[in-house]
Design a protein around this motif. Structure first.
Motif, PDB file in Angstrom:
ATOM      1  N   LEU A 286       2.172 -17.861  -1.529  1.00 15.50           N
ATOM      2  CA  LEU A 286       2.404 -18.436  -0.197  1.00 15.50           C
ATOM      3  C   LEU A 286       1.172 -18.272   0.683  1.00 15.50           C
ATOM      4  N   LEU A 287       0.569 -17.082   0.637  1.00 14.48           N
ATOM      5  CA  LEU A 287      -0.658 -16.860   1.410  1.00 14.48           C
ATOM      6  C   LEU A 287      -1.781 -17.763   0.924  1.00 14.48           C
ATOM      7  N   ALA A 288      -1.851 -17.974  -0.386  1.00 14.73           N
ATOM      8  CA  ALA A 288      -2.893 -18.830  -0.945  1.00 14.73           C
ATOM      9  C   ALA A 288      -2.777 -20.257  -0.420  1.00 14.73           C
ATOM     10  N   VAL A 289      -1.538 -20.731  -0.247  1.00 11.58           N
ATOM     11  CA  VAL A 289      -1.326 -22.073   0.316  1.00 11.58           C
ATOM     12  C   VAL A 289      -1.877 -22.123   1.744  1.00 11.58           C
ATOM     13  N   ILE A 290      -1.632 -21.046   2.513  1.00 10.57           N
ATOM     14  CA  ILE A 290      -2.130 -20.988   3.892  1.00 10.57           C
ATOM     15  C   ILE A 290      -3.661 -20.928   3.902  1.00 10.57           C
ATOM     16  N   LEU A 291      -4.237 -20.110   3.027  1.00 12.77           N
ATOM     17  CA  LEU A 291      -5.695 -19.959   2.973  1.00 12.77           C
ATOM     18  C   LEU A 291      -6.376 -21.238   2.493  1.00 12.77           C
ATOM     19  N   ARG A 292      -5.694 -21.947   1.575  1.00 10.99           N
ATOM     20  CA  ARG A 292      -6.099 -23.268   1.066  1.00 10.99           C
ATOM     21  C   ARG A 292      -7.271 -23.210   0.095  1.00 10.99           C
ATOM     22  N   THR A 293      -8.347 -22.526   0.428  1.00  4.34           N
ATOM     23  CA  THR A 293      -9.509 -22.477  -0.446  1.00  4.34           C
ATOM     24  C   THR A 293      -9.966 -21.039  -0.667  1.00  4.34           C
ATOM     25  N   GLY A 294     -10.643 -20.844  -1.783  1.00  2.00           N
ATOM     26  CA  GLY A 294     -11.242 -19.548  -2.059  1.00  2.00           C
ATOM     27  C   GLY A 294     -12.753 -19.640  -1.958  1.00  2.00           C
ATOM     28  N   THR A 295     -13.436 -18.968  -2.852  1.00  2.00           N
ATOM     29  CA  THR A 295     -14.894 -19.032  -2.911  1.00  2.00           C
ATOM     30  C   THR A 295     -15.301 -19.462  -4.320  1.00  2.00           C
ATOM     31  N   ARG A 296     -16.594 -19.522  -4.566  1.00  2.00           N
ATOM     32  CA  ARG A 296     -17.074 -19.927  -5.891  1.00  2.00           C
ATOM     33  C   ARG A 296     -16.575 -18.976  -6.977  1.00  2.00           C
ATOM     34  N   ASN A 297     -16.481 -17.694  -6.629  1.00  2.00           N
ATOM     35  CA  ASN A 297     -16.115 -16.679  -7.618  1.00  2.00           C
ATOM     36  C   ASN A 297     -14.701 -16.128  -7.448  1.00  2.00           C
ATOM     37  N   CYS A 298     -13.964 -16.680  -6.486  1.00  6.81           N
ATOM     38  CA  CYS A 298     -12.648 -16.110  -6.176  1.00  6.81           C
ATOM     39  C   CYS A 298     -11.712 -17.228  -5.724  1.00  6.81           C
ATOM     40  N   SER A 299     -10.612 -17.413  -6.436  1.00  7.06           N
ATOM     41  CA  SER A 299      -9.657 -18.457  -6.055  1.00  7.06           C
ATOM     42  C   SER A 299      -8.903 -18.060  -4.793  1.00  7.06           C
ATOM     43  N   ALA A 300      -8.214 -19.032  -4.204  1.00  5.03           N
ATOM     44  CA  ALA A 300      -7.407 -18.752  -3.010  1.00  5.03           C
ATOM     45  C   ALA A 300      -6.327 -17.720  -3.326  1.00  5.03           C
ATOM     46  N   LEU A 301      -5.780 -17.788  -4.549  1.00  6.21           N
ATOM     47  CA  LEU A 301      -4.740 -16.828  -4.947  1.00  6.21           C
ATOM     48  C   LEU A 301      -5.320 -15.414  -5.058  1.00  6.21           C
ATOM     49  N   GLU A 302      -6.488 -15.285  -5.648  1.00  3.64           N
ATOM     50  CA  GLU A 302      -7.128 -13.966  -5.751  1.00  3.64           C
ATOM     51  C   GLU A 302      -7.481 -13.425  -4.372  1.00  3.64           C
ATOM     52  N   LEU A 303      -7.873 -14.328  -3.490  1.00  2.05           N
ATOM     53  CA  LEU A 303      -8.188 -13.945  -2.109  1.00  2.05           C
ATOM     54  C   LEU A 303      -6.929 -13.416  -1.413  1.00  2.05           C
ATOM     55  N   ALA A 304      -5.819 -14.110  -1.640  1.00  6.63           N
ATOM     56  CA  ALA A 304      -4.538 -13.689  -1.048  1.00  6.63           C
ATOM     57  C   ALA A 304      -4.123 -12.318  -1.574  1.00  6.63           C
ATOM     58  N   GLU A 305      -4.347 -12.082  -2.857  1.00  6.20           N
ATOM     59  CA  GLU A 305      -4.006 -10.783  -3.444  1.00  6.20           C
ATOM     60  C   GLU A 305      -4.859  -9.661  -2.843  1.00  6.20           C
ATOM     61  N   LYS A 306      -6.105  -9.971  -2.521  1.00  8.47           N
ATOM     62  CA  LYS A 306      -6.971  -8.976  -1.877  1.00  8.47           C
ATOM     63  C   LYS A 306      -6.461  -8.643  -0.471  1.00  8.47           C
ATOM     64  N   VAL A 307      -5.958  -9.663   0.220  1.00  7.36           N
ATOM     65  CA  VAL A 307      -5.395  -9.433   1.561  1.00  7.36           C
ATOM     66  C   VAL A 307      -4.191  -8.503   1.462  1.00  7.36           C
TER      67      VAL A 307
END
Length: 229
Positions: A30-51
């Motif tokens: 759900l957070l990944a949908v809100i974030l929408r994009t990640g980085t070159r080395n990190c998907s939005a889902l991985e970014l959400a998991e870090k949060v």
């Protein structure tokens, strides 16, 4: 069923939402949908998991967003100002939605509804916050005043201060609320002592204390309901 589960696990959060609905998504998705994009080395889902990994103390999962400071979010590579503001806004939206839902049943003669209404405002506070509610003769709210923020100094939380405000607000009765940042809604000895003093002062002045509600983490104690008033 196994094939559907495998398909769901392989799909990206947005596509998974469109196929199976929001209820099929994990908190990170759900957070990944809100974030929408990640980085070159990190998907939005991985970014959400870090949060979500920043969760500390008694609040876990999405509720941790209430307690993670903006500066901490900005330390995560890939979380810039825009994404950090989105996440903090999401936390505030959830708080307001809960309060709006609770408002439909709010009655100041019912400790359950009062606690439910103020729960989201107070349970996420990291310092003690004391509220004074001034009520009219029909138990309608006239005014909400913040008496104290921080560690409560009960010598400063005086009956005089409370009833000066009550008279200014033309209150017929008053109610106190405060939170325990620990999450434990059990009244302390000081809570009991100060409540007794304010109750006695209210009886003398003709502005009764109708209740004192202590808010914890999804829990509360009402002095009225417990027979302490």
């Amino acid at each position: 069923m196994e094939a559907i589960t495998e398909t769901m696990s392989q799909e990206q959060p947005y596509e998974k939402f469109m196929r199976f609905g929001a209820e099929a998504l994990t908190e990170a998705e759900l957070l990944a949908v809100i974030l929408r994009t990640g980085t070159r080395n990190c998907s939005a889902l991985e970014l959400a998991e870090k949060v979500l990994s920043l969760a500390r103390g008694r609040e876990k999962g999405l509720n941790a967003l209430h307690h993670i400071p903006l500066r901490e979010l900005l330390k995560i590579p890939g979380i810039g100002e825009v994404k950090a503001v989105k996440l903090k806004s999401l936390a505030e939206l959830s708080k307001r939605m809960a309060r709006e839902q609770a408002a439909s049943t709010l009655s100041f003669d019912s400790p359950d509804t009062v606690a439910r209404y103020f729960m989201e405002e107070l349970r996420h506070e990291e310092r003690e916050k004391v509220l004074l509610l001034s009520l009219d003769s029909r138990l309608n709210l006239i005014e909400k005043d913040v008496l104290s923020i921080g560690t409560v100094n009960y010598s400063l939380l005086s009956a005089r201060e409370i009833f000066v405000l009550a008279f200014q607000n033309k209150a017929s009765s008053v109610m106190l609320l405060h939170n325990h940042p620990s999450g434990d809604a059990t009244p302390s000895r000081q809570d009991v002592c100060v409540t007794e003093k304010i109750k006695e002062a209210g009886e003398l002045l003709g502005i009764p204390l109708t209740d004192h509600i202590v808010i914890g983490s999804n829990a509360y104690t009402s002095f009225k309901k417990c027979g302490l008033l």
